[in-house]
Design an enzyme around this catalytic site. Structure first.
Site, PDB file in Angstrom:
ATOM      1  N   SER A  95      -7.772 -12.243  -5.858  1.00  0.00           N
ATOM      2  CA  SER A  95      -7.526 -11.360  -4.711  1.00  0.00           C
ATOM      3  C   SER A  95      -6.729 -10.161  -5.206  1.00  0.00           C
ATOM      4  O   SER A  95      -5.530 -10.269  -5.489  1.00  0.00           O
ATOM      5  CB  SER A  95      -6.744 -12.106  -3.622  1.00  0.00           C
ATOM      6  OG  SER A  95      -7.506 -13.165  -3.108  1.00  0.00           O
ATOM      7  N   LYS A 170     -11.029  -9.696   2.070  1.00  0.00           N
ATOM      8  CA  LYS A 170      -9.939 -10.638   1.794  1.00  0.00           C
ATOM      9  C   LYS A 170      -8.597 -10.075   2.247  1.00  0.00           C
ATOM     10  O   LYS A 170      -7.766 -10.790   2.823  1.00  0.00           O
ATOM     11  CB  LYS A 170      -9.888 -10.978   0.301  1.00  0.00           C
ATOM     12  CG  LYS A 170      -8.726 -11.901  -0.085  1.00  0.00           C
ATOM     13  CD  LYS A 170      -8.744 -13.238   0.652  1.00  0.00           C
ATOM     14  CE  LYS A 170      -7.486 -14.062   0.432  1.00  0.00           C
ATOM     15  NZ  LYS A 170      -7.338 -14.583  -0.930  1.00  0.00           N
ATOM     16  N   LYS A 238       2.040 -10.220  -2.141  1.00  0.00           N
ATOM     17  CA  LYS A 238       1.144  -9.427  -2.987  1.00  0.00           C
ATOM     18  C   LYS A 238      -0.049  -8.926  -2.184  1.00  0.00           C
ATOM     19  O   LYS A 238      -0.435  -7.756  -2.264  1.00  0.00           O
ATOM     20  CB  LYS A 238       0.687 -10.282  -4.171  1.00  0.00           C
ATOM     21  CG  LYS A 238      -0.265  -9.586  -5.130  1.00  0.00           C
ATOM     22  CD  LYS A 238      -1.725  -9.951  -4.893  1.00  0.00           C
ATOM     23  CE  LYS A 238      -2.027 -11.386  -5.162  1.00  0.00           C
ATOM     24  NZ  LYS A 238      -3.476 -11.694  -5.038  1.00  0.00           N
TER      25      LYS A 238
END
Length: 296
Positions: A95, A170, A238
């Site tokens: 990701s 995502k 993140k």
């Protein structure tokens, strides 16, 4: 049987690679650190670099933590790109940044190879059970080639669009998950502070329009105080950083995403970077000086 490679064998990569081996495929392996014995016992072969994995594979999967790690896996001196020959396929299931993904894909395609970005949702449990949701960006032809392999790792597999679009999906997923965790945390904290039993409130809400997977799974974690990680706060930080950084470049305001990030930052400041992301409720509890389940 396809000759496959897998680079990045951490908490997610190891079970994903194991499911490819179970599917009857030859697997070349490389990771920083030790490889789980179960993978080699099942027939996986460990190589000394990502370059060597690429040399011995037709399709190479990547599953590493963040954008710089993908860049290194691909383009370091002993990286995947150095071992590619025309016609091979690179599939990044990490990701990472949608913007940099497009740059990585262009570089790989310039070598005569194909590239898919295919980030996943479902965490370690989904990786082990082969029930991951997989969001894919790339050409339809390449997607159809790799789809049978995706089906060994996941259930909900969607070609979203071109390169970068899988990563965009995502990031959107992680925004929704974070905001749902915050909503469930606020609701259960409110109910508990008001004197109601949060477990019974959750049970009641599960039967109505407020029902969600987050309320079901993470609501229970909040009540039972089980914050051992399925998905660490630092990883969700993140992902939200990707959202906020990309949004700035796009000129889009994401006020609620930013608030969730501040909640995660608060948890991290209190030693919770490795807590499960359901522990976002701890930031709310700190502000309220009250815990879910505490007697008011």
């Amino acid at each position: 049987m396809s000759k496959l490679g897998f680079v990045g064998l951490g908490i997610m990569g190891t079970p994903m690679a194991a499911n490819l081996i179970k599917g009857g495929h030859e697997l070349a392996l490389f990771t920083i650190g030790p490889v789980a014995p179960a993978l080699t016992e099942a027939g996986g072969k460990v190589y000394a670099s990502a370059k060597e994995v690429a040399q011995h594979s037709d399709i190479i999967f990547i599953m590493v933590p963040d954008t710089p790690h993908v860049a290194a896996a691909l383009f370091d001196e002993a990286g995947i790109a150095a071992g590619l020959t025309a016609g091979k396929i690179v599939v990044d299931m990490s990701s990472i940044s949608p913007i940099e993904t497009k740059e990585f894909a262009a570089k790989i395609r310039a070598l005569g190879c194909e590239y898919l970005d295919a980030p996943v949702s479902g965490g370690q449990v989904g990786a082990e059970a082969a029930t991951l949701s997989i969001m894919v960006g790339g050409s339809e032809t390449t997607f159809e080639t790799v789809k049978p392999l995706f089906e060994l790792m996941g259930k909900n597999i969607t070609l979203v669009g071109g390169n970068g679009d899988g990563q965009t999906a995502k990031v959107a997923n992680q925004m929704i998950v974070a905001m749902n965790i915050q909503a469930v945390g606020e609701a259960l904290l409110f109910a508990s502070k008001a004197g109601a039993d949060p477990a019974r409130v959750r049970q009641a809400l599960m039967g109505g329009f407020a029902s969600s997977k987050i309320l079901e799974v993470h609501g229970e974690r909040m009540i039972k105080r089980t914050f051992n990680p399925g998905f660490r706060i630092e990883l969700h930080q993140k992902d939200l950083n990707l959202a906020l950084t990309s949004a700035r470049k796009l000129g889009v305001a994401l006020p609620n995403t930013a608030t969730c990030q501040e909640m995660f930052n608060t948890c991290a400041a209190h030693g919770g970077a490795a807590w499960d992301h359901s522990a976002l409720v701890r930031a709310l509890e700190i502000m309220a000086n009250f815990e879910v389940g505490q007697k008011s």
